[in-house]
Design a protein around this motif. Sequence first.
Motif, PDB file in Angstrom:
ATOM      1  N   LEU A  67      62.985  45.499  57.263  1.00  0.00           N
ATOM      2  CA  LEU A  67      63.982  44.802  58.071  1.00  0.00           C
ATOM      3  C   LEU A  67      65.038  44.073  57.253  1.00  0.00           C
ATOM      4  CD1 LEU A  67      61.610  43.446  60.848  1.00  0.00           C
ATOM      5  CD2 LEU A  67      62.883  45.591  60.797  1.00  0.00           C
ATOM      6  N   ASN A  68      64.705  43.676  56.043  1.00  0.00           N
ATOM      7  CA  ASN A  68      65.668  42.919  55.241  1.00  0.00           C
ATOM      8  C   ASN A  68      66.283  43.703  54.093  1.00  0.00           C
ATOM      9  OD1 ASN A  68      65.539  40.452  56.668  1.00  0.00           O
ATOM     10  ND2 ASN A  68      63.562  40.055  55.736  1.00  0.00           N
ATOM     11  N   ALA A 125      66.951  48.370  56.130  1.00  0.00           N
ATOM     12  CA  ALA A 125      67.775  48.551  57.333  1.00  0.00           C
ATOM     13  C   ALA A 125      69.236  48.681  56.910  1.00  0.00           C
ATOM     14  CB  ALA A 125      67.595  47.390  58.297  1.00  0.00           C
ATOM     15  N   GLU A 171      71.677  48.871  59.043  1.00  0.00           N
ATOM     16  CA  GLU A 171      72.491  48.158  60.030  1.00  0.00           C
ATOM     17  C   GLU A 171      71.560  47.383  60.947  1.00  0.00           C
ATOM     18  OE1 GLU A 171      75.593  49.349  63.650  1.00  0.00           O
ATOM     19  OE2 GLU A 171      74.994  50.852  62.187  1.00  0.00           O
ATOM     20  N   ARG A 172      72.042  46.244  61.405  1.00  0.00           N
ATOM     21  CA  ARG A 172      71.309  45.456  62.400  1.00  0.00           C
ATOM     22  C   ARG A 172      72.238  45.172  63.559  1.00  0.00           C
ATOM     23  NH1 ARG A 172      69.078  39.516  61.208  1.00  0.00           N
ATOM     24  NH2 ARG A 172      70.938  38.824  62.278  1.00  0.00           N
ATOM     25  N   TYR A 196      66.629  42.843  68.711  1.00  0.00           N
ATOM     26  CA  TYR A 196      67.482  43.438  67.691  1.00  0.00           C
ATOM     27  C   TYR A 196      67.256  44.940  67.625  1.00  0.00           C
ATOM     28  CZ  TYR A 196      68.330  38.755  65.846  1.00  0.00           C
ATOM     29  OH  TYR A 196      68.703  37.445  65.709  1.00  0.00           O
ATOM     30  N   PHE A 244      67.716  48.118  64.682  1.00  0.00           N
ATOM     31  CA  PHE A 244      67.869  48.356  63.249  1.00  0.00           C
ATOM     32  C   PHE A 244      68.053  49.848  63.006  1.00  0.00           C
ATOM     33  CE2 PHE A 244      65.251  44.617  63.805  1.00  0.00           C
ATOM     34  CZ  PHE A 244      65.785  43.710  62.913  1.00  0.00           C
ATOM     35  N   ARG A 245      69.013  50.192  62.147  1.00  0.00           N
ATOM     36  CA  ARG A 245      69.235  51.590  61.780  1.00  0.00           C
ATOM     37  C   ARG A 245      68.661  51.842  60.396  1.00  0.00           C
ATOM     38  NH1 ARG A 245      73.187  54.172  58.882  1.00  0.00           N
ATOM     39  NH2 ARG A 245      74.531  52.339  58.927  1.00  0.00           N
ATOM     40  N   TRP A 295      66.699  54.719  64.721  1.00  0.00           N
ATOM     41  CA  TRP A 295      66.995  53.400  65.275  1.00  0.00           C
ATOM     42  C   TRP A 295      65.710  52.805  65.814  1.00  0.00           C
ATOM     43  CZ3 TRP A 295      70.984  50.076  65.328  1.00  0.00           C
ATOM     44  CH2 TRP A 295      72.229  50.547  64.903  1.00  0.00           C
ATOM     45  N   ARG A 328      64.458  49.641  67.982  1.00  0.00           N
ATOM     46  CA  ARG A 328      64.819  48.504  68.839  1.00  0.00           C
ATOM     47  C   ARG A 328      63.546  47.695  69.074  1.00  0.00           C
ATOM     48  NH1 ARG A 328      69.110  48.653  72.874  1.00  0.00           N
ATOM     49  NH2 ARG A 328      67.489  47.901  74.245  1.00  0.00           N
ATOM     50  N   LEU A 337      62.274  37.341  60.282  1.00  0.00           N
ATOM     51  CA  LEU A 337      63.275  37.838  59.345  1.00  0.00           C
ATOM     52  C   LEU A 337      63.691  36.804  58.323  1.00  0.00           C
ATOM     53  CD1 LEU A 337      65.539  39.760  61.859  1.00  0.00           C
ATOM     54  CD2 LEU A 337      63.917  40.729  60.236  1.00  0.00           C
TER      55      LEU A 337
END
Length: 115
Positions: free
Chosen positions: A34-35, A38, A40-41, A48, A50-51, A88, A90, A105
Amino acid sequence: MACDNEQSSGLTCVPSAIPVAQRAQHFVLARKLLNQQAAERADLADGYGFRFEAGTLKELMQFIDNERKCCPFMQFELLISPDSGPLWLRMTGPDGTRAVLDAELSLGGNCGCTK
């Protein structure tokens, strides 16, 4: 935010629901995905999105498998694009879900735990 206790929003984060042998690894993977990974967020009203690149599918499935134990109130949607396109994820839920995700996060600990 306290762990294993009901939060003011009525949401409960239960890190102990993840087997102890997998717990530390799960939170390392969560932060990595996630940090760091990813691409894109997207801010959603109830969570959220995340791509990710296609190569992260196996790690995402592992993350979802454990995260749904830790946060049983959360809904997970994984969109797998054709032709090895992006993924993606979600993560959404009831009111307060974004606060739980924000704590997770923040890199402040397991699900924002203070213990």
